[in-house]
Write a protein that holds these residues in place. Sequence first.
Motif, PDB file in Angstrom:
ATOM      1  N   ALA A  32      23.023  20.040  19.025  1.00  0.00           N
ATOM      2  CA  ALA A  32      22.810  18.603  18.813  1.00  0.00           C
ATOM      3  C   ALA A  32      21.618  18.155  19.656  1.00  0.00           C
ATOM      4  O   ALA A  32      21.144  18.904  20.511  1.00  0.00           O
ATOM      5  N   ASP A  33      21.160  16.954  19.394  1.00  0.00           N
ATOM      6  CA  ASP A  33      20.161  16.312  20.280  1.00  0.00           C
ATOM      7  C   ASP A  33      18.880  17.127  20.475  1.00  0.00           C
ATOM      8  O   ASP A  33      18.377  17.261  21.593  1.00  0.00           O
ATOM      9  N   ILE A  34      18.371  17.647  19.391  1.00  0.00           N
ATOM     10  CA  ILE A  34      17.105  18.381  19.473  1.00  0.00           C
ATOM     11  C   ILE A  34      15.944  17.386  19.641  1.00  0.00           C
ATOM     12  O   ILE A  34      14.965  17.658  20.306  1.00  0.00           O
ATOM     13  N   HIS A  35      16.079  16.233  19.019  1.00  0.00           N
ATOM     14  CA  HIS A  35      15.056  15.171  19.115  1.00  0.00           C
ATOM     15  C   HIS A  35      13.671  15.676  18.712  1.00  0.00           C
ATOM     16  O   HIS A  35      12.687  15.499  19.443  1.00  0.00           O
ATOM     17  N   LEU A  36      13.595  16.319  17.559  1.00  0.00           N
ATOM     18  CA  LEU A  36      12.308  16.796  17.052  1.00  0.00           C
ATOM     19  C   LEU A  36      11.320  15.639  16.935  1.00  0.00           C
ATOM     20  O   LEU A  36      11.695  14.513  16.612  1.00  0.00           O
ATOM     21  N   GLY A  88      24.001  15.526  15.383  1.00  0.00           N
ATOM     22  CA  GLY A  88      23.208  14.306  15.501  1.00  0.00           C
ATOM     23  C   GLY A  88      21.982  14.367  16.387  1.00  0.00           C
ATOM     24  O   GLY A  88      21.814  15.273  17.196  1.00  0.00           O
ATOM     25  N   ASP A  89      21.086  13.395  16.186  1.00  0.00           N
ATOM     26  CA  ASP A  89      19.809  13.300  16.896  1.00  0.00           C
ATOM     27  C   ASP A  89      18.969  14.567  16.721  1.00  0.00           C
ATOM     28  O   ASP A  89      18.371  15.077  17.664  1.00  0.00           O
ATOM     29  N   LEU A  90      18.911  15.037  15.488  1.00  0.00           N
ATOM     30  CA  LEU A  90      18.016  16.162  15.196  1.00  0.00           C
ATOM     31  C   LEU A  90      16.573  15.691  15.311  1.00  0.00           C
ATOM     32  O   LEU A  90      15.697  16.418  15.747  1.00  0.00           O
ATOM     33  N   ASN A 131      22.536   8.313  16.683  1.00  0.00           N
ATOM     34  CA  ASN A 131      21.932   6.992  16.883  1.00  0.00           C
ATOM     35  C   ASN A 131      20.411   7.021  16.798  1.00  0.00           C
ATOM     36  O   ASN A 131      19.787   6.005  16.513  1.00  0.00           O
ATOM     37  N   HIS A 132      19.797   8.192  17.033  1.00  0.00           N
ATOM     38  CA  HIS A 132      18.335   8.283  16.906  1.00  0.00           C
ATOM     39  C   HIS A 132      17.894   8.613  15.486  1.00  0.00           C
ATOM     40  O   HIS A 132      16.742   8.373  15.134  1.00  0.00           O
ATOM     41  N   ASP A 133      18.763   9.212  14.713  1.00  0.00           N
ATOM     42  CA  ASP A 133      18.372   9.562  13.336  1.00  0.00           C
ATOM     43  C   ASP A 133      19.454   9.113  12.340  1.00  0.00           C
ATOM     44  O   ASP A 133      19.957   9.911  11.547  1.00  0.00           O
ATOM     45  N   ALA A 146      30.386  15.575  15.151  1.00  0.00           N
ATOM     46  CA  ALA A 146      30.170  14.136  15.290  1.00  0.00           C
ATOM     47  C   ALA A 146      29.293  13.769  16.473  1.00  0.00           C
ATOM     48  O   ALA A 146      29.311  14.424  17.519  1.00  0.00           O
ATOM     49  N   HIS A 147      28.563  12.682  16.278  1.00  0.00           N
ATOM     50  CA  HIS A 147      27.778  12.090  17.354  1.00  0.00           C
ATOM     51  C   HIS A 147      28.624  10.964  17.918  1.00  0.00           C
ATOM     52  O   HIS A 147      29.012  10.047  17.192  1.00  0.00           O
ATOM     53  N   CYS A 148      28.938  11.004  19.196  1.00  0.00           N
ATOM     54  CA  CYS A 148      29.829   9.987  19.764  1.00  0.00           C
ATOM     55  C   CYS A 148      29.735  10.022  21.288  1.00  0.00           C
ATOM     56  O   CYS A 148      29.160  10.934  21.861  1.00  0.00           O
ATOM     57  N   GLY A 170      27.890  15.629  19.851  1.00  0.00           N
ATOM     58  CA  GLY A 170      26.506  15.409  20.252  1.00  0.00           C
ATOM     59  C   GLY A 170      26.384  14.024  20.859  1.00  0.00           C
ATOM     60  O   GLY A 170      27.199  13.141  20.591  1.00  0.00           O
ATOM     61  N   HIS A 171      25.404  13.843  21.693  1.00  0.00           N
ATOM     62  CA  HIS A 171      24.989  12.569  22.290  1.00  0.00           C
ATOM     63  C   HIS A 171      24.666  12.730  23.769  1.00  0.00           C
ATOM     64  O   HIS A 171      23.706  12.154  24.252  1.00  0.00           O
ATOM     65  N   ILE A 172      25.485  13.504  24.491  1.00  0.00           N
ATOM     66  CA  ILE A 172      25.199  13.699  25.915  1.00  0.00           C
ATOM     67  C   ILE A 172      24.299  14.932  26.036  1.00  0.00           C
ATOM     68  O   ILE A 172      24.620  15.988  25.499  1.00  0.00           O
ATOM     69  N   HIS A 173      23.165  14.752  26.708  1.00  0.00           N
ATOM     70  CA  HIS A 173      22.129  15.787  26.666  1.00  0.00           C
ATOM     71  C   HIS A 173      22.250  16.875  27.710  1.00  0.00           C
ATOM     72  O   HIS A 173      21.728  17.966  27.530  1.00  0.00           O
ATOM     73  N   LYS A 174      22.887  16.557  28.833  1.00  0.00           N
ATOM     74  CA  LYS A 174      22.888  17.568  29.910  1.00  0.00           C
ATOM     75  C   LYS A 174      23.597  18.841  29.437  1.00  0.00           C
ATOM     76  O   LYS A 174      24.376  18.799  28.476  1.00  0.00           O
TER      77      LYS A 174
HETATM   78 MN   LIG Z   1      20.414  12.212  21.746  1.00  0.00          MN
END
Ligand SMILES: [Mn+2]
Length: 375
Positions: A12-16, A58-60, A92-94, A162-164, A192-196
């Motif tokens: 999750a959270d790749i943030h391409l 989420g947040d691909l 939430n980002h995508d 899920a993103h949550c 997905g959602h927490i990045h650490k």
């Molecule tokens: Mn994210």
Amino acid sequence: MKDRKLRIFHTADIHLDTPFSRLDLRKGESRRNDLRATFTAMMLYVRRMEADIALLAGDLFDDGSATKETVELMIREFEGAKNCKFIIAPGNHDPISPGSVYASKRFPDNVYIFKESKLSRFEFSDLGVDVYGWAFTSPSMTENPLINAELEQNGRTKLLCAHCDTRSPLSPYCPVSEGDIVRLGFDYAALGHIHKKGEIKHVDNTFYGYSGAPEGRSFDECGVMGAFLTDIGYNGECECDFVPFSRRRYEIAECDLTGCVTREMAEERVSALIESKKYGSDTILRLVLTGAVAPELSLGGFKNAEARLFDLQVRDSTTPTFDGDKLVRDITLRGALYRTLLPELQSADEETRQTAADALRYGLAMLNGTVPGDL
Ligand SMILES: [Mn+2]
């Protein structure tokens, strides 16, 4: 190969296409390439490990303005792993909305994208699996889709993608509690959602957790990052392995320069630290300099260190008070300046100390007829 019922890849959270605007242009471009390379490396891994399902929580993408090249790369990679089913839960980002990548692009048949903010599922009878999840349909989501939910009891393996946000019931990013996830009895919940760096927990018969981002993007996301490969056995047991994927890592390190009189001495200490921590071209380092150094020492760039790292940020928290006894007794203007600033140099307040240190360095440099380093 191990006896297993199901093999899951969870990220999750790749943030391409993150802009990386704090880096210079060349390094920013390089970091955007890193994100794509990390994604490609994960897809190669999915194929090589013959994962049955990839849960992308989420947040691909970093936002709705993903480039055409990145979207095409993603679609190509999904097409290239035909034996794996890709489940996407927009974050939430995508979020999915008319005109978003998820709604407007044609994805291959092995890609399943949640479209609604309420709990829904994809059924895979060939694998004996139900994958539950939802989508962000806008940048925030205050309702909890699990609150009154019940799952159909049909003997299939139950997954959640899920993103949550499990940290607070007041979160504007889909507040879900760990209790909800455990109560519903999911076998594995990919969040997905927490990045650490991620961690998978095990409560009752449920394994759940955040994968973390596979590539850190700031000093809030330090260390080696990755994704999870999870095998579910025929007895329902999960074996979750963290797999490192990050191309670069953010690190924060403190270097004590106490006693340093010359730039060379300081450079040497910094180099020794980098050596001992094994930082290299994969490292984006924030270096915090501390300790009492000679008043004349002006700390400029650390060229040798910079050349060995991907990027270096220096925070100077040293004080120019090393061997100050001599200056205290100095009868020239230098001594007078030092004595005047001494109470502030020893102040408990960090900002006061720093201002006095800068004033002393400037003053001494002017009295010497030189120019201090970068202050
Ligand atoms: Mn994210």
